[in-house]
Design a protein around this motif. Structure first.
Motif, short mmCIF file in Angstrom:
data_model
loop_
_atom_site.label_atom_id
_atom_site.label_comp_id
_atom_site.label_asym_id
_atom_site.label_seq_id
_atom_site.Cartn_x
_atom_site.Cartn_y
_atom_site.Cartn_z
N UNK A 7 -12.10 -3.12 -9.25
CA UNK A 7 -11.12 -2.44 -10.09
C UNK A 7 -11.77 -1.15 -10.56
N UNK A 8 -11.22 -0.02 -10.18
CA UNK A 8 -11.82 1.27 -10.49
C UNK A 8 -10.69 2.21 -10.86
N UNK A 9 -10.85 3.00 -11.91
CA UNK A 9 -9.76 3.90 -12.32
C UNK A 9 -9.53 5.07 -11.36
N UNK A 10 -10.45 5.29 -10.41
CA UNK A 10 -10.23 6.36 -9.44
C UNK A 10 -8.95 6.09 -8.66
N UNK A 11 -8.13 7.12 -8.53
CA UNK A 11 -6.94 7.03 -7.72
C UNK A 11 -7.15 7.83 -6.44
N UNK A 12 -6.67 7.30 -5.35
CA UNK A 12 -6.97 7.87 -4.03
C UNK A 12 -5.69 8.28 -3.33
N UNK A 13 -5.74 9.45 -2.69
CA UNK A 13 -4.67 9.84 -1.77
C UNK A 13 -5.24 9.92 -0.37
N UNK A 31 -9.56 -2.61 -1.07
CA UNK A 31 -10.79 -2.56 -1.87
C UNK A 31 -10.51 -2.49 -3.37
N UNK A 32 -9.24 -2.35 -3.75
CA UNK A 32 -8.89 -2.42 -5.15
C UNK A 32 -8.41 -1.14 -5.78
N UNK A 33 -8.29 -0.07 -5.02
CA UNK A 33 -7.88 1.22 -5.57
C UNK A 33 -6.36 1.37 -5.57
N UNK A 70 1.30 -5.83 -3.98
CA UNK A 70 0.43 -5.79 -5.17
C UNK A 70 0.73 -4.58 -6.05
N UNK A 71 1.40 -3.58 -5.48
CA UNK A 71 1.69 -2.35 -6.22
C UNK A 71 0.59 -1.32 -6.15
N UNK A 72 -0.52 -1.65 -5.47
CA UNK A 72 -1.62 -0.69 -5.37
C UNK A 72 -1.37 0.41 -4.35
N UNK A 73 -0.45 0.18 -3.42
CA UNK A 73 -0.27 1.08 -2.29
C UNK A 73 1.16 1.60 -2.24
#
Length: 445
Positions: A7-13, A31-33, A70-73
């Motif tokens: 769990x990391x607050x970094x957001x990735x594009x 990986x959790x982002x 999951x809502x992560x993607x």
């Protein structure tokens, strides 16, 4: 897939959702982002948002659906959304061979960076190139970002994906390469992104920009050279009556050589090795180092000769003229476990025989839809038996497990002639000959 999520607050594009980009976006979410994938093609975005991978890659669609749920993607066509909403931006667009030359076409990389700048990159964010680019690209883009988006850093993190194994190669790579500028924060940020992968024991090599750019093309050049070396030995074996499979086995026991990529056959294709070695030569020539990689021209030529040799051998076995003969081609993808037909040796051979007057029936477990679009004049079958029905010769050109496990006795009654060319040297010669087949393979007596 067994990866350790974080769990990391970094957001990735991830910019570009082709083969590399879609895989990278899904795996970063795994990986959790929180990840947003971006593409200018609305059709790709529509399919991915619906949980559909628009290409064949084992295991990827299941992970896509899991991480969408999951809502992560998520996926979008808006670069502005990515620029404003993410901290780390991976450039995963294509660098195809430039029309009319061997050099890499950089328009998509430049458009991605331009779009991010226009979208309002935040100071402190990181742009990470994963696309395979000519040496000097990263320095040029870093200067561009410094001028147009102060406070934004650039890193280069080349990809080493194998089609058919892309998920595992992303989540459990054999190495990570970070190309960074000195005195920046990019290395630390990349360590955060890949923390769980690094903790699992993946080695990290930190280098400068040009070294990072060269790593991928150097690796591909070496692999292409090894493949073309054993195919050159196959040419010699054909002239001497030797058996290249035994030759390969004998030299592979030398630990300095090893057996991987030392398998003679129809040669390499796909969207990476051919265009990468050509672009490497072109860029080295521009830099005044063309002589250092001049051997790659022969590597390329050896590879293409295997296709010509297969067409010639098929023609010889058909009495010197293929006109009116039916040829069954088993395989369309450039390699098994993929639907990628870019620079496919199998389809190059199939189309050459068609143009010479043969009726060519092609079957592949995954690549037929792509093949139909690019080679509409070929005939396509729904299975291997249909392709072989009435065939005067059968060509095994992509080494799918399905083809390696074919029972030659099951084809005996349906073909017009029991002649087979094993273009990948993976069939069992004794089994096919025992079933009454005239078996031929590249580099074997």
């Amino acid at each position: 897939m067994g990866a350790t999520t974080i769990v990391d607050p970094l957001r990735i594009s991830v910019i570009g959702t082709g083969y590399l980009g879609a895989t990278h976006a899904v795996c970063m979410a795994e990986l959790g982002f929180e990840v947003i994938g971006v593409d200018v093609d609305p059709s790709k975005i529509e399919h991915l948002t619906a949980g559909e991978v628009p290409f064949f890659e084992p295991g990827l669609e299941e992970l896509l659906r899991k991480n969408l749920e999951s809502g992560r993607l998520s996926f979008t066509t808006s670069l502005a959304d990515a620029a404003a909403g993410a901290d780390v931006h991976f450039i995963c667009v294509g660098t195809p061979q430039h029309p009319g030359s061997n050099s890499a076409d950089m328009r998509y990389v430049d458009a991605a960076v331009s779009g991010l700048i226009a979208g309002g990159l935040r100071p402190g964010s990181l742009v990470v190139g994963k696309s395979t680019v000519p040496a000097g690209t990263a320095a040029r883009l870093a200067a561009w970002l410094s001028e147009q988006a102060p406070g934004v850093e650039l890193a280069w993190n080349p990809e080493f994906l194998r089609e058919g194994f892309a998920v595992d190669d992303t989540l459990r790579p054999d190495r990570l390469v970070f190309g960074v500028a000195p005195d920046g924060t990019a290395e630390a940020t990349l360590h955060r992104v890949y923390a769980s992968v690094i903790d699992a024991g993946t080695p990290v090599v930190v280098v400068d920009y040009p070294t990072a750019e060269l790593v991928k093309v150097a690796a591909n050049a070496f692999l292409a050279t090894k493949i073309s070396f054993i195919n050159a030995m196959a040419e010699v074996c054909e002239a001497t009556g030797a058996d290249v499979t035994h030759l390969s086995k004998a030299i592979s026991y030398d630990t300095r050589i090893g057996g991987r990529f030392l398998h003679a056959g129809l040669g390499f294709g796909g969207g990476c090795l051919p265009k990468d070695i050509r672009a490497f030569q072109a860029r080295a020539t521009e830099l005044g180092a063309g002589q250092a990689v001049a051997f790659l021209a022969e590597v390329d030529a050896i590879n293409l000769r295997r296709r010509t040799r297969t067409v010639t051998l098929a023609t010889e076995l058909l009495g010197g003229d293929v006109t009116g003969k039916k040829v069954a081609v088993l395989g369309a993808a450039f390699k098994p476990n993929s639907d990628d037909i870019r620079d496919s040796p199998a389809l190059a051979v199939a189309d050459a025989l068609r143009r010479a007057g043969a009726t060519v029936a092609v079957y592949d477990p995954a690549a037929i839809p792509n093949a139909r679009r690019t080679y509409p004049d070929l005939t396509y079958a729904d299975n291997a038996v249909d392709a072989a029905t009435g065939a005067h010769i059968v060509l095994h050109l992509t080494e799918w497990t399905e083809f390696r496990e074919l029972d030659p006795n099951a084809l005996t009654a349906i073909v017009a002639a029991r002649t087979v060319i094993d273009g990948r040297n993976t069939l069992n010669p004794a089994q096919w000959r025992a079933a009454g087949w005239d078996y031929h393979a590249l580099g074997r007596p």
